[in-house]
Design a protein around this motif. Structure first.
Motif, PDB file in Angstrom:
ATOM      1  N   GLY A 110       0.807  -1.213   0.000  1.00  0.00           N
ATOM      2  CA  GLY A 110       0.000   0.000   0.000  1.00  0.00           C
ATOM      3  C   GLY A 110       0.838   1.260   0.000  1.00  0.00           C
ATOM      4  N   ASN A 111       1.985   1.227   0.679  1.00  0.00           N
ATOM      5  CA  ASN A 111       2.862   2.389   0.686  1.00  0.00           C
ATOM      6  C   ASN A 111       3.287   2.749  -0.734  1.00  0.00           C
ATOM      7  N   LEU A 112       3.632   1.750  -1.519  1.00  0.00           N
ATOM      8  CA  LEU A 112       4.073   2.011  -2.887  1.00  0.00           C
ATOM      9  C   LEU A 112       2.942   2.550  -3.754  1.00  0.00           C
ATOM     10  N   SER A 162       5.669   8.748  -1.526  1.00  0.00           N
ATOM     11  CA  SER A 162       6.284   7.638  -0.796  1.00  0.00           C
ATOM     12  C   SER A 162       7.787   7.816  -0.620  1.00  0.00           C
ATOM     13  N   ASP A 163       8.268   7.766   0.626  1.00  0.00           N
ATOM     14  CA  ASP A 163       9.702   7.721   0.905  1.00  0.00           C
ATOM     15  C   ASP A 163      10.259   6.335   0.598  1.00  0.00           C
ATOM     16  N   ILE A 212       0.194  -6.737  -5.631  1.00  0.00           N
ATOM     17  CA  ILE A 212       1.605  -6.824  -5.232  1.00  0.00           C
ATOM     18  C   ILE A 212       1.720  -7.836  -4.103  1.00  0.00           C
ATOM     19  N   THR A 213       2.606  -8.817  -4.276  1.00  0.00           N
ATOM     20  CA  THR A 213       2.783  -9.856  -3.256  1.00  0.00           C
ATOM     21  C   THR A 213       4.086  -9.712  -2.477  1.00  0.00           C
ATOM     22  N   ALA A 214       5.099  -9.085  -3.091  1.00  0.00           N
ATOM     23  CA  ALA A 214       6.386  -8.947  -2.398  1.00  0.00           C
ATOM     24  C   ALA A 214       7.235  -7.894  -3.092  1.00  0.00           C
ATOM     25  N   VAL A 215       8.241  -7.434  -2.383  1.00  0.00           N
ATOM     26  CA  VAL A 215       9.292  -6.584  -2.938  1.00  0.00           C
ATOM     27  C   VAL A 215      10.602  -7.336  -2.794  1.00  0.00           C
TER      28      VAL A 215
END
Length: 320
Positions: A110-112, A162-163, A212-215
């Protein structure tokens, strides 16, 4: 707030399938979406809660990087020992964004995907092509002190808040996603967000209902890391500009509708330019709007200071 239906997803695949319905949206921490719903800027017909899916792990990869689950909270990532040891700049960036209460709820995915903090976007009485395509951009000749200096268009001059995304861009991270039909994709964070062009309401490279599942963060580059951010006051204020440095890679924040990879500055550094000359080459392509002209010298000073901090860290001076 308008009526909506709600379901708690049992699996990532079930969440993506449910998200194919018209008006469906994912929700986890809800720190951005709920505000937008209260202001009647977003009105999803159906919310799919993905916050309890088992995608919150933070694990080392065989290559020496990290895989961070999309449902990990910002607080969990910032405080994780592996993150702090291998990617201290990522931890610094997360702590620079939002209050502790927000970081405790907000999730990585969510941040992204959080939306701009442009005042015209948040005011339904004002024109905004991002909120209402074709209505115009009130900030273009209005109160644009916080507006973009890179990558903007006559349709939109907003910035991305977003930071974390800025830090991940400098780290060459990628997002892993699940698409309709069960397919998977891997997208560089640098390419996740779209420049506004003529369609600023189309904000990311994700398809409808893609989750999105992962970074995935590759091994840290050679050299130090540092993150610096400037804002009008230390809390309860959005950023004016930020700089992430990871070795020879630079990314700028709050200066475009996406994290801005400073490729011209990076190339200049490879050619032997000093930090001031390198960031000067990047800023030669800036297009300020008048009220935000100050961002050009601000970014210049901030970038030089952040590169110096990263060099000090590489030489054993520690993180600032």
């Amino acid at each position: 707030m308008r009526p909506f239906t709600y379901e708690r997803a049992a699996s990532a695949a079930a969440a993506v399938e449910a998200a194919q319905a018209p008006g469906a949206r994912f929700i986890a921490g809800g720190t951005n979406l709920l505000d937008l719903m209260k202001l009647d800027i977003e009105a999803p017909a159906h919310l799919i809660d993905v916050g309890r899916l088992p995608m919150a792990g933070i694990e080392a990869t065989d290559e020496g990087g990290l895989r961070i689950g999309a449902m990990a909270t910002n607080t969990a990532v910032a405080s994780d020992p592996l993150v702090r040891a291998r990617f201290p700049m990522l931890s610094e960036a997360i702590v620079a964004g939002g209050s502790p209460q927000l970081r405790n709820k907000a999730r990585v995915g969510g941040n992204l995907l959080q939306r701009t903090r442009c005042a015209y976007f948040y005011d339904p009485t004002k024109p905004c092509n991002k909120r209402q395509p074709g209505s115009g951009c009130g900030a273009l000749e209005g109160l644009n002190r916080n507006a973009a200096i890179f990558g903007a268009s006559p349709s939109c001059v907003a910035t991305h808040p977003s930071d974390m995304a800025v830090a991940l861009t400098a780290l060459d991270a990628r997002v892993e996603t699940l698409t309709a039909g069960g397919g998977a994709r891997s997208i560089p964070v640098a390419d996740l967000h779209r420049a506004p062009g003529d369609t600023p309401h189309l904000e990311t490279a994700l398809d409808d209902g893609e989750l999105i599942t992962a970074v995935v963060v590759p091994p840290a580059p050679t050299g130090g890391q540092a993150y610096r951010k400037v804002r009008d006051r230390a809390s309860y204020a959005g950023g004016l500009a930020s700089v992430a440095v990871a070795g020879g890679r630079l990314a700028l924040g709050m200066v475009a509708l996406k994290p801005w990879r400073a490729t011209a500055a990076e190339a200049a550094l490879v050619d032997g330019a000093d930090p001031a000359e390198a960031i000067g080459r990047e800023l030669a392509g800036a297009s300020p709007l008048g009220r935000n002209d100050f961002k050009v010298p601000l970014v210049a000073r901030l970038a030089v200071a952040t590169m110096a901090e990263a060099r000090a860290a590489a030489n054993g001076g520690g993180q600032g």
